[in-house]
Design a protein around this motif. Structure first.
Motif, short mmCIF file in Angstrom:
data_model
loop_
_atom_site.label_atom_id
_atom_site.label_comp_id
_atom_site.label_asym_id
_atom_site.label_seq_id
_atom_site.Cartn_x
_atom_site.Cartn_y
_atom_site.Cartn_z
N SER A 51 35.91 40.72 39.81
CA SER A 51 36.68 39.59 40.35
C SER A 51 37.61 39.00 39.29
O SER A 51 38.70 38.53 39.60
CB SER A 51 35.75 38.52 40.92
N ARG B 30 34.91 39.46 48.48
CA ARG B 30 33.59 39.07 49.00
C ARG B 30 32.58 39.99 48.35
O ARG B 30 32.83 41.18 48.16
CB ARG B 30 33.53 39.19 50.52
N HIS C 152 37.00 34.62 45.60
CA HIS C 152 37.79 34.02 46.67
C HIS C 152 38.38 35.13 47.52
O HIS C 152 38.69 36.21 47.00
CB HIS C 152 38.91 33.15 46.09
N SER C 153 38.59 34.85 48.77
CA SER C 153 39.12 35.83 49.72
C SER C 153 40.36 36.51 49.14
O SER C 153 41.20 35.83 48.54
CB SER C 153 39.45 35.12 51.03
#
Length: 133
Positions: free
Chosen positions: A65, A77, A73-74
């Motif tokens: 990430s 996931r 955050h979108s």
């Protein structure tokens, strides 16, 4: 060309505490379908092996990430990013759904390394723009 680099260190005892507190709910929130099978296999064999597996996957997803610059955050996931292995044992990142589409749109490919020792799990991810696309 490097798009981003991410690293993460995770306390294995923290993962152990989360698993004891929440049981499978924690692992099922973090691990994808392929990972959960391997987690349960290792957990059934030697409980601590399952916990180490969970910790390395958690660290790798955090590092991923960071490498893509989104944090959790979108479209990032937990379950849509899986850290699986080739037959050789080399870890690979397999993406699903909107996260896969997001990374494909940017022509990204990934290199991941995970390690664990005593009470620490470590992961590093390098995201690069795939020059052949």
């Amino acid at each position: 060309m490097i798009y981003g680099i991410g690293t993460d260190v995770c306390s294995i005892s923290r993962m152990d505490a989360a698993e004891r507190r929440h049981g499978d709910r924690f692992a099922e929130r973090v691990l994808g379908a392929g990972e959960i099978v391997e987690y349960h296999r290792r957990l059934a064999k030697v409980r601590q092996h399952g916990i180490h597996y969970l910790a390395t996957r958690f660290a790798a997803k955090e590092a991923f990430s960071k490498a893509i610059g989104l944090g959790i955050h979108s479209p990032m996931r937990w379950r849509d990013c899986e850290i699986l292995k080739l037959r050789s044992g080399q870890p690979i990142i397999t993406l699903h759904e909107a996260l896969k589409d997001w990374c494909d749109a940017r022509s990204l490919r990934f290199h991941v390394s995970v390690s664990d020792e005593a009470d620490t799990a470590l992961a590093m991810v390098v995201a690069e723009v795939n020059p052949s696309r």
